[in-house]
Design a protein around this motif. Structure first.
Motif, short mmCIF file in Angstrom:
data_model
loop_
_atom_site.label_atom_id
_atom_site.label_comp_id
_atom_site.label_asym_id
_atom_site.label_seq_id
_atom_site.Cartn_x
_atom_site.Cartn_y
_atom_site.Cartn_z
N SER A 1 0.84 -1.19 0.00
CA SER A 1 0.00 0.00 0.00
C SER A 1 0.87 1.24 0.00
CB SER A 1 -0.91 0.02 1.24
OG SER A 1 -1.77 -1.08 1.27
N SER B 1 -3.52 -0.94 -8.51
CA SER B 1 -4.83 -0.32 -8.42
C SER B 1 -4.74 0.89 -7.50
CB SER B 1 -5.88 -1.29 -7.89
OG SER B 1 -5.55 -1.73 -6.59
N ARG B 2 -5.77 1.74 -7.54
CA ARG B 2 -5.78 2.94 -6.71
C ARG B 2 -7.18 3.18 -6.21
NH1 ARG B 2 -5.93 8.84 -7.26
NH2 ARG B 2 -4.42 9.74 -5.80
N ASP B 3 -7.27 3.50 -4.94
CA ASP B 3 -8.51 3.91 -4.31
C ASP B 3 -8.45 5.42 -4.15
OD1 ASP B 3 -10.61 4.58 -2.57
OD2 ASP B 3 -10.51 2.62 -1.59
N ASN B 4 -9.11 6.14 -5.05
CA ASN B 4 -9.04 7.60 -5.02
C ASN B 4 -9.64 8.18 -3.75
OD1 ASN B 4 -7.73 7.74 -7.49
ND2 ASN B 4 -9.63 7.90 -8.65
N LYS C 1 -9.56 6.96 -0.81
CA LYS C 1 -8.62 6.79 0.29
C LYS C 1 -7.24 7.35 -0.03
CE LYS C 1 -10.78 2.60 2.18
NZ LYS C 1 -10.58 1.18 2.55
#
Length: 122
Positions: A21, A71-74, A76
């Protein structure tokens, strides 16, 4: 100013999995490109995976295709690297990076994290 902090590294046996992460803070919304890079002892740093944050387009190095996913969690503000079927040759320090230009696979990255160690034993 963009700050990036990696986590999730560790030691695993070959065939195992890890998820890295990268938590971003500061002006991360201006980062069009984010990526994961790695450097093994005695070797040059190499690109592992990149993602265009506006559209989600990803690129993976041939050596990790089919095994790693970026992947990316915008919401968060967090970038991930899911690593499966790990091999001893994946052993390296893994770095998260970001930049504001939109050409994710070429050119230098402006912001870097401190790195997280991944060690894969055979």
């Amino acid at each position: 100013q963009v700050q990036l902090v990696e986590s999730g590294g560790g030691s695993v046996e070959a065939g195992g999995s890890l998820r890295l992460s990268c938590a971003g803070s500061g002006y991360t919304y201006s980062s069009n490109c984010m990526g994961w890079f790695r450097q093994a002892p005695g070797k040059e740093r190499e690109g592992v995976a990149t993602i265009y944050t506006r559209g989600g387009t990803t690129n993976l190095a041939d050596s990790v295709k089919g095994r790693f996913t970026i992947s990316r969690d915008n919401a968060k503000n967090t970038l991930y690297l899911q690593m499966n079927s790990l091999k001893p040759e994946d052993t390296a320090m893994y770095y998260c990076a970001a930049k504001t230009t939109k050409y994710c696979t070429v050119g230098a990255y402006a912001y870097w994290g401190q790195g997280t160690q991944v060690t894969v034993s055979s």
